[in-house]
Design an enzyme around this catalytic site. Structure first.
Site, PDB file in Angstrom:
ATOM      1  N   LYS A  72      72.434  18.027  30.655  1.00  0.00           N
ATOM      2  CA  LYS A  72      73.106  17.064  29.771  1.00  0.00           C
ATOM      3  C   LYS A  72      74.138  17.752  28.889  1.00  0.00           C
ATOM      4  O   LYS A  72      75.217  17.225  28.638  1.00  0.00           O
ATOM      5  CB  LYS A  72      72.064  16.369  28.893  1.00  0.00           C
ATOM      6  CG  LYS A  72      71.409  15.185  29.581  1.00  0.00           C
ATOM      7  CD  LYS A  72      70.236  14.651  28.786  1.00  0.00           C
ATOM      8  CE  LYS A  72      69.416  13.707  29.665  1.00  0.00           C
ATOM      9  NZ  LYS A  72      68.065  13.483  29.131  1.00  0.00           N
ATOM     10  N   ARG A 117      62.980  20.872  40.913  1.00  0.00           N
ATOM     11  CA  ARG A 117      64.125  19.987  40.767  1.00  0.00           C
ATOM     12  C   ARG A 117      65.151  20.323  41.836  1.00  0.00           C
ATOM     13  O   ARG A 117      65.248  21.451  42.317  1.00  0.00           O
ATOM     14  CB  ARG A 117      64.738  20.113  39.369  1.00  0.00           C
ATOM     15  CG  ARG A 117      65.242  21.499  39.025  1.00  0.00           C
ATOM     16  CD  ARG A 117      65.904  21.486  37.659  1.00  0.00           C
ATOM     17  NE  ARG A 117      67.337  21.312  37.803  1.00  0.00           N
ATOM     18  CZ  ARG A 117      68.252  22.118  37.262  1.00  0.00           C
ATOM     19  NH1 ARG A 117      67.872  23.132  36.517  1.00  0.00           N
ATOM     20  NH2 ARG A 117      69.529  21.904  37.439  1.00  0.00           N
ATOM     21  N   GLU A 143      63.908   9.982  29.343  1.00  0.00           N
ATOM     22  CA  GLU A 143      64.143   9.919  27.906  1.00  0.00           C
ATOM     23  C   GLU A 143      65.489   9.222  27.721  1.00  0.00           C
ATOM     24  O   GLU A 143      66.475   9.632  28.332  1.00  0.00           O
ATOM     25  CB  GLU A 143      64.213  11.324  27.299  1.00  0.00           C
ATOM     26  CG  GLU A 143      64.408  11.264  25.786  1.00  0.00           C
ATOM     27  CD  GLU A 143      64.697  12.614  25.136  1.00  0.00           C
ATOM     28  OE1 GLU A 143      64.980  13.588  25.859  1.00  0.00           O
ATOM     29  OE2 GLU A 143      64.647  12.673  23.892  1.00  0.00           O
TER      30      GLU A 143
END
Length: 560
Positions: free
Chosen positions: A272, A262, A35
């Site tokens: 983020k 992950r 994204e």
RNA sequence: UGGCCUAUGGUGUAAUUGGUAACACAGCUGAUUUUGGUUCAGUCGUUCAAGGUUCGAGUCCUUGUAGGCCAACCA
């Protein structure tokens, strides 16, 4: 060829199995779907290497697809940064795709779903819908708008598209099952109204599709065979498949989503939000601060892309929770740099040494090997004179046998130069040693072949001729967090674990050959570590970043 | 108190699908070395628990235990 020997990870097992059944090798296609709302970090690097690595392994194309369905967060600036990072890592994508390219197709399909009675317009507030959604342990209740007529739904949806409504008044929902044990199947939202310019479609659209409605369909449009994502999307798989069921045609490849855990790196954070906090609070200088786990940060720090790829390759991929020690990444950085970085001498914590029997005003140029690991790297010359700098840590008035460095009455080899002996030292009023007086053996010059030059002395020091030294700003980086898992602590905020000494700035004295370096150049300061020339460097002022220190068994010994 | 996922040395991952538990990092010994770097040799240490199936289980079954994920008009 070597590849056949390597054991497979579980994703590769799945692919091999699929190849044996309903997929042929030419069907394989992968994608990396960021994204564009932030910078890529080490976790993304792992995903990039996985997808592009699979592409390389099976000779299959890999698309770079921007998941740009939310104009409130996404910007072109990030698109460009992401492309640069993927390229820097050394990968080439097949097609550059954007989910926004499929907005019309997605819209048409949504209309089909409405006509099919599989989607409806809901006109409640998000709070009301949240209430009706139930909880993981209680079923939800159906919306009062759930059974609107197809005609009504069609009309409303069209109006939503045309921008006739404010944000938040209506949404399009899939009609699935409000009692499902999977919360995502409880009539998930497919479209919401957003009056905002999109970085690519500008103001063409007033409605934007949600992730679940977009992702699988984009995979289908691009004919991606294996859509790999992280484990938190596992519950989404049921919905991914449900949407595909509504429109997939028999003669086209049906994508499958598979999930992996992950990768977590010790001593850092990657969310983020948290990285942004570090930037906003000024803990770091920006997203590309060399201490950041972002790809741009690691690039600026001097981590070679090969080392990141090797690292990712080594840690593999699986489905369990993990925290990979950052020392493994550092190992791969050193491993690569050891082979390619030219050796030079620099003193970061200078102590003046005067060679009392070396003629005043005289100088000579000594031959120095550029890289003992690489003969083709050749040699260079470094100037020697009566006054030099060595590291303060390399001299002690007295020390035991284990101290292989300079002490009063002791001898040491100056790298590429002579054997010197410490005769005396002078101190300032506080008792700090400010100068060491040495004598040198003129016959011991490195490479001269004399008997004296071949003499074994235990220690070898790096040094710089004071008169010839270049100065530079040296930025010494350490781990950003003192804790192995700074964001795993429930009582303490991750900011409490910030290492306040993660950056130390000193002035370095460098051999003059370093005058000609340019931004990005990487060298080894002998006995100290690997350094690269920072982008802040100017013609007037050289700036080096410490990429990573050398392995230091002496430091370990001292701890004991 | 629902559903789903996961459990292999200190860390990360393998194990030809039921057949000798291994690789890398980290640690520790030693050798080599004009970088206390590199290199080389050696060493330490592993299948969450309890049952079961089997000649044989890390792998299959049962029951536990622990950790993770799921209730954004985010992705």
């Amino acid at each position: 060829m070597e590849e056949t020997k390597k054991s497979l990870n579980f994703i590769e097992h799945i692919i091999e199995e699929d190849l044996g059944k309903d997929y042929s090798k030419s069907d394989l296609r992968f994608r990396f779907p960021p994204e564009p709302n932030g910078y890529l970090h080490i976790g993304h690097a792992s995903s990039i290497c996985l997808n592009f690595g699979l592409g390389l392994r099976y000779n299959a194309p890999v698309n770079l697809r921007f998941d740009d369905t939310n104009p409130a967060k996404e910007e072109k600036e990030y698109v460009d940064a992401i492309k640069r990072d993927v390229e820097w890592l050394g990968f080439q994508w097949d097609k550059e795709c954007y989910a926004s390219d499929y907005f019309q197709q997605l819209y048409d399909w949504a209309v089909l779903l409405i006509k099919d009675g599989k989607a409806y317009v809901d006109s409640q507030s998000s709070e009301e819908m949240a209430k009706q959604k139930g909880t993981p342990t209680e079923p939800g209740v159906e919306s009062p708008y759930r059974n609107r007529t197809v005609a009504e739904n069609l009309a409303l949806f069209e109006q939503m598209k045309n921008g006739d409504f404010e944000e938040g008044i209506h949404v399009l929902r899939a009609k699935i099952d409000m009692a499902s044990t999977n919360m995502l199947m409880r009539d998930p939202i497919m479209y919401r109204v957003i009056h905002r310019a999109h970085h690519r479609t500008n103001t063409d659209w007033c409605i934007y599709p949600m992730y679940d409605w977009t992702h699988g369909e984009s995979d289908y449009i691009e004919q991606v065979s294996h859509s790999l994502c992280t484990l938190e999307f596992l519950p989404h798989r049921e919905l991914y498949d449900w949407f595909l069921d509504q429109l997939v045609s028999k003669d086209k490849l049906r994508p499958k989503q598979r999930e992996f855990a992950r990768r977590n790196l010790s001593h850092t954070v990657v969310s983020k939000r948290k990285l942004l906090k570090l930037v906003e609070d000024g803990v770091v200088s920006g997203w590309d601060d060399p201490r950041m786990p972002t790809i741009s940060g690691m690039r600026r720090r001097g981590y070679p892309p090969e080392s990141i790829r090797n690292f990712v390759d080594t840690i593999g991929i699986a489905k369990r929770d993990n925290v990979v020690d950052v020392s493994l990444l550092e190992f791969h950085v050193r491993e690569h740099l050891n082979k390619v970085a030219p050796r030079v001498m620099a003193v970061l914590n200078p102590l003046k040494v005067v060679i009392t029997n070396y003629p005043e005003g005289e100088e000579e140029w000594l031959k120095a090997e550029n890289n003992p690991e690489d003969e083709s790297a050749g040699t260079r010359e470094v100037p020697f004179s009566r006054e030099i700098y060595i590291e303060q840590e390399d001299f002690k008035e007295e020390a035991n046998r284990k101290f292989f460095r300079l002490k009063l009455g002791g001898e040491v080899r100056l790298k590429n130069g002579y054997i010197i002996k410490a005769e005396s030292c002078t101190k300032d009023e506080n008792g700090n040693i400010v100068e060491v007086q040495c004598t040198y053996d003129p016959k011991s010059k490195s490479g001269s072949g004399t008997e004296e030059s071949l003499r074994k002395v235990k220690g070898t020091l790096h040094w710089v001729s004071i008169k010839h030294a270049e100065t530079a700003e040296i930025r010494l980086y350490d781990r950003l967090f003192t804790n192995e898992t700074p964001d795993a602590n429930k009582e303490k905020d991750f900011m409490e674990f910030v290492n306040r000494d993660s950056l130390q700035i000193v002035t370095g004295y460098l051999e003059p050959s370093l005058k000609n370096v340019t931004i990005g150049d990487q060298v080894q300061f002998q006995r100290l570590g690997y350094f690269n020339v920072d982008q802040d460097s100017t013609d007037e002022k050289l700036i080096f970043n410490r990429t990573v220190g050398l392995r230091d068994t002496w430091a370990k010994l001292k701890e004991k």
